[in-house]
Design an enzyme around this catalytic site. Sequence first.
Site, PDB file in Angstrom:
ATOM      1  N   GLU A   1       3.313   5.413  -3.386  1.00 17.64           N
ATOM      2  CA  GLU A   1       3.583   6.642  -4.132  1.00 17.64           C
ATOM      3  C   GLU A   1       4.907   7.290  -3.751  1.00 17.64           C
ATOM      4  O   GLU A   1       5.615   7.667  -4.703  1.00 17.64           O
ATOM      5  CB  GLU A   1       2.431   7.648  -3.968  1.00 17.64           C
ATOM      6  CG  GLU A   1       1.153   7.257  -4.636  1.00 17.64           C
ATOM      7  CD  GLU A   1       0.361   6.191  -3.880  1.00 17.64           C
ATOM      8  OE1 GLU A   1       0.571   6.016  -2.682  1.00 17.64           O
ATOM      9  OE2 GLU A   1      -0.441   5.524  -4.520  1.00 17.64           O
TER      10      GLU A   1
ATOM     11  N   ASP B   1      -8.072   4.510  -4.022  1.00 14.33           N
ATOM     12  CA  ASP B   1      -9.215   4.634  -3.118  1.00 14.33           C
ATOM     13  C   ASP B   1     -10.358   5.404  -3.783  1.00 14.33           C
ATOM     14  O   ASP B   1     -10.629   6.571  -3.471  1.00 14.33           O
ATOM     15  CB  ASP B   1      -8.775   5.330  -1.829  1.00 14.33           C
ATOM     16  CG  ASP B   1      -7.759   4.495  -1.059  1.00 14.33           C
ATOM     17  OD1 ASP B   1      -7.662   3.288  -1.322  1.00 14.33           O
ATOM     18  OD2 ASP B   1      -7.057   5.059  -0.198  1.00 14.33           O
TER      19      ASP B   1
ATOM     20  N   ASP C   1       0.836  -1.194   0.000  1.00  9.26           N
ATOM     21  CA  ASP C   1       0.000   0.000   0.000  1.00  9.26           C
ATOM     22  C   ASP C   1       0.874   1.248   0.000  1.00  9.26           C
ATOM     23  O   ASP C   1       2.031   1.220   0.414  1.00  9.26           O
ATOM     24  CB  ASP C   1      -0.917  -0.011   1.221  1.00  9.26           C
ATOM     25  CG  ASP C   1      -2.204   0.758   0.994  1.00  9.26           C
ATOM     26  OD1 ASP C   1      -2.262   1.571   0.056  1.00  9.26           O
ATOM     27  OD2 ASP C   1      -3.158   0.541   1.766  1.00  9.26           O
TER      28      ASP C   1
END
Length: 805
Positions: free
Chosen positions: A397, A477, A394
Amino acid sequence: MQIVTYEKLNNQLLIKCKTGLMKIIPYTDSIIRIRYTLENEFNEKESLFVEPNTQQNIPYSVNESDDIIVFSTSNVQIHINKNTAAFTYKDDAGRILTKEPTRGGKTLTPTEVLKPVYDQNTEIENSQNVDGARAKAVPTNHIVDRMAYHTKLEFEWDNEEALYGLGSHEEGVLNLRGTHQYLYQQNMKSVVPVLVSTNGYGIIVDSYSLIKFHDDIHGSYIWTDVDSEMDYYFVYGPDFDQIVKSYRYLTGKAPLLPKWAFGYVQSKERYKSQEELISIVKEYRKRRIPLDLIVLDWRSWTGELWGQKSFDPERFPNPTAMMEEIHKLNAKLMISIWPIMNNDGPNHVEMKQKGYLLGNQANYDAFNEEARNLYWKQANEGLFSHGVDAWWCDCTEPFEADWVGKVKPEPEERMFINTQEAKKYLDPEYINAYSLLHSKGLYENQRKTTESKRVVNLTRSSYAGQQKYSAVTWSGDIAANWKTLQNQIADGLNMCVTGIPYWTLDIGAFFVADREQWFWDGDYPDGCDDLGYRELYVRWLQYGVFLPMFRSHGADTPREVWRFGEEGTIFYDTLVKYINLRYRLLPYIYSIAGWVTNDDYTMMRTLAFDFRNDPHTFDVKDQYMFGPSFLVNPVTEPMYYESGSEEMKGSVKKRSVYLPVDTQWYDFWTNQRFEGGQVIEANADLKTMPLFVRAGSIVPVGPAIQYTSEDTNEPLEILIYKGEDGSFLLYDDEGDTYNYEKGAFFTIQLRWEDKNNRFTIGDRIGSYPGMKTSMEFALTIINDAEDNVAQRIITYTGEQTTIHF
């Protein structure tokens, strides 16, 4: 940019201009690398995504006239204007593929590269938001590290050509013509600097900085923020499959995911204990709903030790026993891990002591090989050694600065504040590459640890080359509304056309309710109790059946099938119907996965892959091919309920479907046959997502099973759709381990000759341990809804067999 001289070297053409140097380097007959610098020599840095030793010794020719230099391989010509150095790209027959403006299309603009300075006076602000832990640092100073360049590569694209690619960017744009796109990593933005054109070529930009694509009032070009030189590859197809094959030749093959990764994945935000995880798997088994993977989302660690890669002993008192029980239930576990560590947990302290953290003293430095190795050591000791099967990487980035506030910032503002945040910790020339290196570390280290368990890495970011590290990108998301569902189709297609084969999303969307933050934008505050959300969820899951990874996930409301009703109700029964369909199609899906690895195939295909001769397909962004046979047409508008369980009156339960030309199509549900080249109104009641099969298709269909490794003696059904000749390469192996790389797999070529009504099952090529030497095939010939289908059951022992109907 006038050309002064050129020199033909053994493996490249060197061009000297009044301003700078150019190199044209053939890697294959169809892959041409172009470099341009204003320095006196080219740099020697290694590419982060191009594989070493991919440059072949390709013969090429150079011809010259008064105004033009022509560089040629057997497949590609590049015509270079001597006065401006403008390139025109042509195929071997001289057809123009694309070109630069006559004045020239390559510009390098000097720019200073600033490096932040951190010392003992650096202030670090630790925080948490809905997107996880954050640590922001304020550098004490900046210094000029070096000079680099903004690069600008301009084109004059044809009016009729369509352009695809660049990754997944949440806007729902398929054909990029007439648009602009900002390429930087962010939640709901995944970058792949690859363009693919219906004119039969691709462009791969070897850059890791912020990139901008424009085909609008500002011009038609690709711009990069910080590079030492311009470096890109021109790839000739002309078919999309050939372009993808060249891309993977350059950047690496996609390893085969385990068979269980193509089963149903149950996830939510979040399962909180060992008991809860096991109880969910048991409930699926009790209800006989197929399941292969359950996911443990964030906070598996103790307390507030964000990013710690170990189990909380109170909620997971015996993780080894937990994994053993999950495995006995014939399921697997994926666990969420993060690149950020703070609050002085053991992993964090160890990284800090070794100097492996970035400037915010929280994110580990994935560009450092030793730091990647330590990250794996921590993940292995705390999680993998207990039997964990897969990774959910997760927040890769990993720097965002706009997931706050009530109002979504404007696109340019989002680009600025997010890239500026990333540049505080990463070299601005490499801000898009963090996920690539993070994936590399996990893949290479797990493979060093064991060959018996294939790597699976579900990650929120992507970059060119990441496919070689067994990464599956998901779209971030997203919010539960019909527009988002519609947009996701185009987003996934643009990801997969770049050569990244595995993409997925949160079935039902992550955010379901509507709250103050701009991103919490769902339409259903009552979650799965809202009949409107149940309808949306069913449609989303129907679409998810035909994605590379089939995964339910999200916040705000439960996601297990029984939360949407009980057996005998339309929502529950339809969900179970489509999960069962996914499992019945596993022989088809897993064979295609074998093609992805062995033949560089693309599973999720924009229509231009297969119908580039049909311009009507170029802008169809809500239909796609799933493998060679299925035309998938998700339903993306409500027909039964609005939000709040408000029943809709008078809605038509139909969906417009375009059937591409030059073939016939079968309705999968009714077997009714249609001519291509027309729009039809297909039945789309809640139980039916319009699904069509191309004439000539051969579709292997397995029996009903509860998990991918379930053994059964039932025959493998082969559906044969009349109307054209067809073929299908059936693939199978052990389902896990890397023995397939050593040849432990088999293939069987299936062929249908339509005019002769003859079906041939070829010799079985290859084998693997535990393979059944004898198989039963149930052959079903499908002709039309009104005709009787012909069936034949045969026993196959591995030798070629021909059946006449």
